[in-house]
Design an enzyme around this catalytic site. Structure first.
Site, PDB file in Angstrom:
ATOM      1  N   LYS A 281      -2.431  -1.203  -2.282  1.00 15.26           N
ATOM      2  CA  LYS A 281      -2.364  -2.200  -3.360  1.00 15.26           C
ATOM      3  C   LYS A 281      -1.335  -3.240  -2.972  1.00 15.26           C
ATOM      4  O   LYS A 281      -0.395  -2.942  -2.237  1.00 15.26           O
ATOM      5  CB  LYS A 281      -1.925  -1.514  -4.663  1.00 15.26           C
ATOM      6  CG  LYS A 281      -2.237  -2.308  -5.890  1.00 15.26           C
ATOM      7  CD  LYS A 281      -3.686  -2.128  -6.244  1.00 15.26           C
ATOM      8  CE  LYS A 281      -4.044  -2.668  -7.590  1.00 15.26           C
ATOM      9  NZ  LYS A 281      -5.314  -2.084  -8.051  1.00 15.26           N
TER      10      LYS A 281
HETATM   11  N1  GLU Z   1      -8.444  -3.932  -8.076  1.00 17.31           N
HETATM   12  C1  GLU Z   1      -9.555  -3.045  -8.225  1.00 17.31           C
HETATM   13  C2  GLU Z   1      -9.089  -1.645  -8.546  1.00 17.31           C
HETATM   14  O1  GLU Z   1      -8.001  -1.446  -9.031  1.00 17.31           O
HETATM   15  C3  GLU Z   1     -10.523  -3.104  -7.063  1.00 17.31           C
HETATM   16  C4  GLU Z   1     -10.008  -2.704  -5.737  1.00 17.31           C
HETATM   17  C5  GLU Z   1     -10.964  -3.012  -4.589  1.00 17.31           C
HETATM   18  O2  GLU Z   1     -12.060  -3.438  -4.859  1.00 17.31           O
HETATM   19  O3  GLU Z   1     -10.553  -2.796  -3.444  1.00 17.31           O
HETATM   20  O4  GLU Z   1      -9.825  -0.707  -8.425  1.00 17.31           O
END
Ligand code: GLU
Length: 434
Positions: free
Chosen positions: A120
């Site tokens: 993240k």
């Molecule tokens: N931000 C989204 C999540 O928390 C998507 C992450 C992604 O698609 O890599 O799942």
């Protein structure tokens, strides 16, 4: 603050802080690991991300002045495949938050059996305060600062709170400009959630909401609820909240109340999810929507509904909110919206809690489809994406149900068990290098 009572976290030097999101998330990972009896070295590995990157970078504002920004990328685990996870632009972005969200990505990818790890990132910024050009320069400088720490085979960012397809397009374009020319065509696979015209996938925009609805298809019948007869309320009307509401509305469910940063609204006869989405797109919030009544935050939580869907930020449903909520099922659309004391209170009150690790994994699943399309130079139809997502969500929901039966535990713990068990098997097969 005292040493952490969990011996794994105290070995890693954690001071006990039950309000800390990272400790809450890792607490669940360790509780599931104990249930599975995983080896101690795996628990230590899971309790600490592999890499934590902090970057500081300047951005030129439209008035000619410069501001320094702080950005993060945390790579939690990559035993299953390249790191994967969103990029958040929000004033409350912090290392501890990004770490917690990275762990959740490892759990989601493993639960859905995607060949991806968890990561993240984010920038501490209030996007509303920046012009489009300032946002573009910030995104490009952040991407340049991340440099080789991201890449189509290494770590693949995506949208999250405060970011969108346009920002992904700027990230990919910036990355491609740093790539040796013969690899350029693959460079767009460095991020997912891009616009359709630049390597994006059909169905990615609605994917998290759609995945949640597919999970409900599997779980509602067992809870003796029919999709076309349920009422529901939503916190947050951004990507996840609005798509979930619109897709549930298409199935005949009735949206009774919505709350966002601007306040709360209710209409017992039902709010039109599409019309509200148009209002929020034009006005930036639910405030001023004249086909529903403005209500207090307390009235929002106390509105009687079948499904209560938090789809905004983490830790919103604490003990006090959990006491007020009047619903049969709480469906986590956001990442980690319920605190551990909040969840215990809801379960004691007979509310079923469907965990985010399962319910909001549709986003990363279609991200995986996008990455796959980019790498194979293919474009899948919207139907093919939907079919793939339905199959993946339904398999994940079954995995969670059978894990709950096997371990006699809550659905959250069952979801973590199903995810960690998969990771444990891979570590056992591969062994620890050298
Ligand atoms: N931000 C989204 C999540 O928390 C998507 C992450 C992604 O698609 O890599 O799942």
């Amino acid at each position: 603050m005292a040493d952490h009572p969990d011996s794994v976290l105290s070995e890693l030097g954690f001071r006990y802080d039950p309000s800390d999101l990272y400790q809450q998330v890792i607490g669940e990972v360790l509780a599931a690991s104990r249930l599975l009896d995983t080896p101690r070295h795996l628990r230590l590995l899971m309790a600490q991300p592999k890499n934590e990157l902090i970057v500081h970078f300047p951005v030129r504002l439209d008035d000619g002045s410069y501001r320094l920004y702080k950005g993060y990328r945390v790579q939690h685990n990559n035993i299953l495949g390249p790191y994967k996870g969103g990029t958040r632009f929000h004033p409350a972005v912090s290392l501890e938050h990004v770490k917690a969200l990275a762990v959740l990505m490892t759990m989601k990818c493993s639960l859905v059996r995607l060949p991806l790890g968890g990561a993240k990132g984010g920038v501490q910024v209030s996007p509303k305060e920046l012009s489009v050009n300032e946002m573009m320069r910030l995104t490009r400088r952040f991407t340049a600062a991340l440099g080789g720490n991201i890449g189509p085979d290494h770590d693949i960012p995506a949208p999250d709170v405060g970011t969108n397809a346009q920002i992904m397009a700027w990230m990919a374009d910036t990355y491609i400009n740093f790539e040796p020319s013969r690899f350029r065509w693959l460079g767009q696979a460095v991020v997912t959630g891009k616009p359709i015209e630049f390597g994006g996938s059909h169905g990615r925009d609605k994917a998290t909401g759609q995945g949640l609805v597919f999970v409900l298809d599997e779980l509602l019948p067992e809870l003796h609820l029919a999709m076309d007869q349920v009422s529901f309320s939503v916190i947050g009307y951004g990507n996840v909240g609005s798509w979930t509401a619109r897709l549930l509305g298409q199935r005949g469910a009735r949206l009774k109340a919505v709350m966002d940063h601007s306040g709360a609204i209710r209409a017992d006869s039902g709010i039109d999810p599409d019309r509200l989405a148009t209002h929020v797109r034009n006005r930036g919030s639910v405030a001023g929507y004249d086909e529903a009544d403005g209500i207090s935050e307390k009235d929002f939580y106390q509105t009687q509904v079948d499904l209560f869907i938090p789809a905004a930020m983490e830790q919103m449903i604490d003990l006090n909110k959990a006491k007020m909520i009047d619903c049969k099922v709480l469906v986590e659309g956001a990442n980690a919206p319920t605190t551990p004391p909040g969840e215990r209170m809801l379960i004691d009150r007979g509310v079923d809690v469907l965990p985010a690790v399962l319910c909001n994994s549709g986003g990363v699943t279609v991200s995986y489809f996008e990455w796959k399309q980019n790498r194979q130079a293919e474009t899948w139809s919207a139907d093919r994406v939907d079919d793939g997502l339905r199959t993946a969500m339904s398999a994940a929901a079954h995995r969670v149900k059978s894990s709950a039966r096997r371990h006699q535990c809550s659905l959250r713990r069952a979801a973590y068990c199903a995810a960690i068990d998969n990771i444990d098997r891979v570590y056992r097969t591969r062994g620890i290098f050298p």
